[in-house]
Scaffold this motif. Structure first.
Motif, PDB file in Angstrom:
ATOM      1  N   HIS A  51      11.750  -9.139   7.134  1.00 27.59           N
ATOM      2  CA  HIS A  51      10.879  -8.252   6.351  1.00 27.59           C
ATOM      3  C   HIS A  51      11.001  -6.811   6.854  1.00 27.59           C
ATOM      4  O   HIS A  51      11.020  -6.558   8.057  1.00 27.59           O
ATOM      5  CB  HIS A  51       9.424  -8.722   6.473  1.00 27.59           C
ATOM      6  CG  HIS A  51       8.453  -7.876   5.704  1.00 27.59           C
ATOM      7  ND1 HIS A  51       8.467  -7.778   4.330  1.00 27.59           N
ATOM      8  CD2 HIS A  51       7.445  -7.064   6.125  1.00 27.59           C
ATOM      9  CE1 HIS A  51       7.506  -6.957   3.936  1.00 27.59           C
ATOM     10  NE2 HIS A  51       6.875  -6.514   5.015  1.00 27.59           N
ATOM     11  N   ASP A  52      11.113  -5.883   5.935  1.00 32.29           N
ATOM     12  CA  ASP A  52      11.198  -4.437   6.222  1.00 32.29           C
ATOM     13  C   ASP A  52      12.514  -4.029   6.884  1.00 32.29           C
ATOM     14  O   ASP A  52      12.648  -2.902   7.359  1.00 32.29           O
ATOM     15  CB  ASP A  52      10.030  -3.964   7.103  1.00 32.29           C
ATOM     16  CG  ASP A  52       8.879  -3.430   6.258  1.00 32.29           C
ATOM     17  OD1 ASP A  52       9.019  -3.406   5.019  1.00 32.29           O
ATOM     18  OD2 ASP A  52       7.859  -3.036   6.832  1.00 32.29           O
ATOM     19  N   ASP A 115      11.818  -6.348   1.146  1.00 30.67           N
ATOM     20  CA  ASP A 115      10.425  -6.793   1.221  1.00 30.67           C
ATOM     21  C   ASP A 115      10.443  -8.310   1.046  1.00 30.67           C
ATOM     22  O   ASP A 115      10.583  -8.816  -0.076  1.00 30.67           O
ATOM     23  CB  ASP A 115       9.605  -6.116   0.117  1.00 30.67           C
ATOM     24  CG  ASP A 115       8.121  -6.459   0.212  1.00 30.67           C
ATOM     25  OD1 ASP A 115       7.798  -7.549   0.721  1.00 30.67           O
ATOM     26  OD2 ASP A 115       7.286  -5.649  -0.237  1.00 30.67           O
ATOM     27  N   ARG A 116      10.303  -9.024   2.139  1.00 33.97           N
ATOM     28  CA  ARG A 116      10.429 -10.488   2.105  1.00 33.97           C
ATOM     29  C   ARG A 116       9.291 -11.128   1.320  1.00 33.97           C
ATOM     30  O   ARG A 116       9.467 -12.148   0.636  1.00 33.97           O
ATOM     31  CB  ARG A 116      10.467 -11.032   3.539  1.00 33.97           C
ATOM     32  CG  ARG A 116      10.879 -12.492   3.609  1.00 33.97           C
ATOM     33  CD  ARG A 116      11.116 -12.941   5.043  1.00 33.97           C
ATOM     34  NE  ARG A 116      11.630 -14.309   5.056  1.00 33.97           N
ATOM     35  CZ  ARG A 116      12.900 -14.615   4.857  1.00 33.97           C
ATOM     36  NH1 ARG A 116      13.786 -13.663   4.636  1.00 33.97           N
ATOM     37  NH2 ARG A 116      13.296 -15.875   4.864  1.00 33.97           N
ATOM     38  N   ASN A 117       8.087 -10.544   1.408  1.00 39.49           N
ATOM     39  CA  ASN A 117       6.913 -11.117   0.740  1.00 39.49           C
ATOM     40  C   ASN A 117       7.042 -11.075  -0.784  1.00 39.49           C
ATOM     41  O   ASN A 117       6.628 -12.004  -1.479  1.00 39.49           O
ATOM     42  CB  ASN A 117       5.642 -10.382   1.171  1.00 39.49           C
ATOM     43  CG  ASN A 117       5.472 -10.396   2.677  1.00 39.49           C
ATOM     44  OD1 ASN A 117       5.806 -11.381   3.339  1.00 39.49           O
ATOM     45  ND2 ASN A 117       4.958  -9.310   3.244  1.00 39.49           N
TER      46      ASN A 117
END
Length: 677
Positions: A51-52, A115-117
């Motif tokens: 993520h990020d 953005d993994r979410n």
């Protein structure tokens, strides 16, 4: 390589102007304009992406791209891409032209922040299957004006095709073999057109060493010339008398103070002029060491001068040194800008006829008409606050006087080696016995009522305190607490105590008056801007409250904290801060974790970088193209040792093996004997 950039294919008159605006006039300057980072197009499986993290993914276009305009000339392009069985939404801002380049079913490569979410990638760059290569490293250059990145890359490529075979080796074969360095031509090729991450690492390693070696050679050459062409005044004095002076002090020197004093005394007795930097944390006892050095200098029949940045500090040094030296029949005087005409005339006469042994002052010391009979030792306190030219003028007041620079701003070893490579460096890294560490707390601004209650308790015990604010008056631009408002607020909150106010707009007399009242405890709490940062010594003060602490650097916060904890009582530093940035939060955490100024300075250097540590004009540090003295400090150490050996060897000055290296140094002005700053 010295050809004008106009000789490069496809570089026209407009491009010449654009390159000149970036400081690039010759082919050599263009080829030495190295990338500051690289886009890595090595494809990774989507499930491994963090993520990020900035990642490169490849997939098939699954939907027609949609384009929306918003605001003034702003656009957002969205497209869904099938990557490793997952549908990822790719978003591109202000790149509306991409709509025509992306077609349903195309295979595309996207480099951007993941953005993994939300299974979304904010795309920085995009490549179609035609021009995409797995594992490709793409250079990113700093550019200015209207010059496009692709255009600059083309110019550099053309320059390398035309002139690449003219890139000459500068390092001697001995060093290349010893460190297994890439040759210079291949280094340039890999920096601009890397074939693999491994090759790029080797190219950077070579260029970092070359840059740091050239820099250290300049410093070591300057040091050598200083010593050869500027013999010092060898001082003859009784070492037993100096030892007796130290034994009669009302306290014992720390081991660190004794070590530093020996280094200074050896310099005074030696044939070469002293050029030494004395680093010592706030309250570590540098003034006593300076007093011992001034005494030894006077025993040898010479006068001493101590230059400080503010009149308040000058007054305090005069009081301290008079206590130390007056019993030994040494005359200590203060020359300030606010001295009356008659007083000034008497001091100047006492200097010329040799009646004054030690003169303390601000930059007034370097004015015309201030002449010494026999100046032998020059000490500057908080030396980074004086310009290079100011320090040079004071040095020239005597006949090759010994020079000692003192600073209570602990300079990281990395920077001390670099910026002060021409000096010997002494460090007092030990605090006097009985000193209690200052307890530091970080609180949010809404805790102010509790902080005021705490200050009242300390003042009720007879102690004093400081309250520091960033600004003097209210500012529309900055929503920060200001000294005048805070003074009024605290005066109302503590009617039983006297609250003083000090800031930079007061006259010297007004500042002195406020500080004298505070020193005598007729003012209990002092609200001030950072004018109290340097050297003010009130042992009865136990509380330091700093408003909007996130607006100060670590070194400055540490200096301010050092105003308390100078007596026997436990002291406290309270940081009122609500930092929005990660750097601000990290600063507050570091301040509460450690009281060690040297550790703080290293952390400050990591957070701020070397250019901001001193202020660029004061630092004497060049703008390295590839090297970073913080990240590459181990290479810096090696380069310093190599440079020292080379400069002191006959081969460096005469052998053909070092001819190209000497030419390179000559081009950079190293043989003029001028220091970098």
């Amino acid at each position: 390589m010295k050809d004008d950039v106009s000789q490069i294919q496809s570089v026209g008159p407009r491009a010449v102007e654009q390159l000149e605006a970036m400081g690039i006039k010759t082919v050599e300057q263009l080829l030495e304009h190295f990338p500051f980072r690289y886009e890595d197009y090595a494809i990774r499986p989507i499930h491994e992406a963090q993520h990020d993290e900035r990642v490169t993914i490849r997939g098939i276009v699954h939907s027609e791209p949609t384009l929306r305009f918003y605001g003034k000339n702003k656009a957002r392009l969205t497209v869904r891409v099938l990557v490793d069985g997952l549908l990822v939404q790719a978003v591109f801002f202000n790149q509306s032209y991409l709509k025509k380049q992306i077609n349903l079913g195309d295979t595309i490569t996207i480099n951007g922040k993941f953005d993994r979410n939300r299974l979304m990638i904010s795309g920085g760059t995009i490549k179609t299957a035609k021009n995409s290569q797995a594992g490709e490293l793409e250079p990113v250059y700093s550019i200015r004006g209207n010059l496009k990145m692709t255009t600059l890359r083309k110019f550099i490529n053309n320059a390398f095709q035309q002139y690449g075979d003219q890139i000459e080796e500068t390092l001697p074969e001995q060093l290349i073999n010893m460190y297994r360095l890439m040759n210079r031509q291949e280094t340039f090729r890999q920096l601009h057109f890397p074939t693999s991450a491994t090759q790029l690492v080797q190219a950077k390693r070579r260029m970092i060493y070359e840059e740091l070696l050239l820099f250290q050679l300049k410093m070591q050459m300057f040091r050598k010339w200083e010593r050869q062409g500027d013999e010092g005044q060898q001082k003859v004095f009784s070492i037993d008398k100096v030892k007796g002076f130290v034994q009669d002090l009302p306290f014992e020197l720390t081991q660190a103070q004794k070590k530093v004093l020996k280094e200074i005394l050896d310099d005074l007795q030696g044939p070469h002029r002293m050029n030494r930097l004395l680093q010592g944390d706030v309250g570590s006892g540098k003034t006593v060491v300076a007093g011992c050095a001034l005494y030894a200098n006077a025993l040898a029949g010479f006068q001493g001068a101590l230059m400080v940045p503010t009149e308040i500090l000058a007054e305090q040094h005069k009081a301290s040194l008079q206590d130390l030296l007056a019993p030994l029949q040494l005359r200590v005087e203060l020359l300030s800008g606010s001295a009356r005409v008659k007083e000034r005339r008497e001091i100047l006469a006492g200097l010329v006829n040799g009646e004054i042994d030690v003169l303390i002052g601000t930059h007034a010391l370097i004015q015309e008409g201030v002449d010494f009979k026999k100046l032998g030792l020059v000490i500057t306190d908080e030396q980074h606050r004086f310009g290079v030219e100011q320090r040079r003028i004071l040095r020239k007041k005597g006949l090759r006087p010994d020079v000692l620079f003192m600073t209570a701003t602990p300079i990281p070893r990395t920077l001390a080696i670099s910026a002060f490579g021409d000096m010997d460096v002494s460090v007092i890294n030990e605090m006097p016995k009985g000193r209690k560490p200052v307890e530091t707390r970080w609180g949010k601004p809404d805790m102010l009522p509790r902080v005021i209650d705490f200050m009242k308790r300390e003042l009720g015990k007879g102690y004093q305190g400081y309250v520091i604010c960033p600004l003097i008056e209210e500012s529309e631009k900055l929503d920060v607490q200001n000294a005048i408002d805070v003074h009024q607020q605290l005066t109302q909150a503590m009617p039983e105590y006297r609250v003083g106010l000090m800031h930079g707009r007061l006259s010297s007399e007004e500042k002195d008056d406020v500080m004298n009242q505070f020193a005598e405890n007729s003012v209990n709490l002092l609200v001030s801007t950072t004018v109290v940062e340097v050297g003010v010594n009130v042992p009865n003060a136990t509380v330091m409250v700093i408003y909007d602490a996130e607006r100060f650097g670590l070194a400055q916060l540490h200096q301010l904290r050092g105003r308390v904890g100078r007596g026997q009582a436990q002291s406290y530093c309270i940081l009122l801060a609500d930092p929005k940035s990660d750097v601000g939060k990290e600063r507050m955490k570091i301040m509460t974790d450690t009281n060690d100024g040297f550790e703080l300075s290293e952390r400050d250097l990591e957070l701020r970088g070397p250019g901001d540590f001193f202020g660029a004009k004061q630092s004497g540090l060049p703008n390295f193209k590839v090297a970073d003295i913080v990240e590459d400090f181990r290479v810096l150490e090696v380069a310093r040792q190599d440079a020292n050996k080379l400069v002191n060897s006959e081969a460096f000055w005469k052998s053909e093996d070092y001819g190209k290296l000497r030419d390179r140094l000559r081009e950079q002005g190293a043989f003029q004997g001028e220091k970098l700053d």
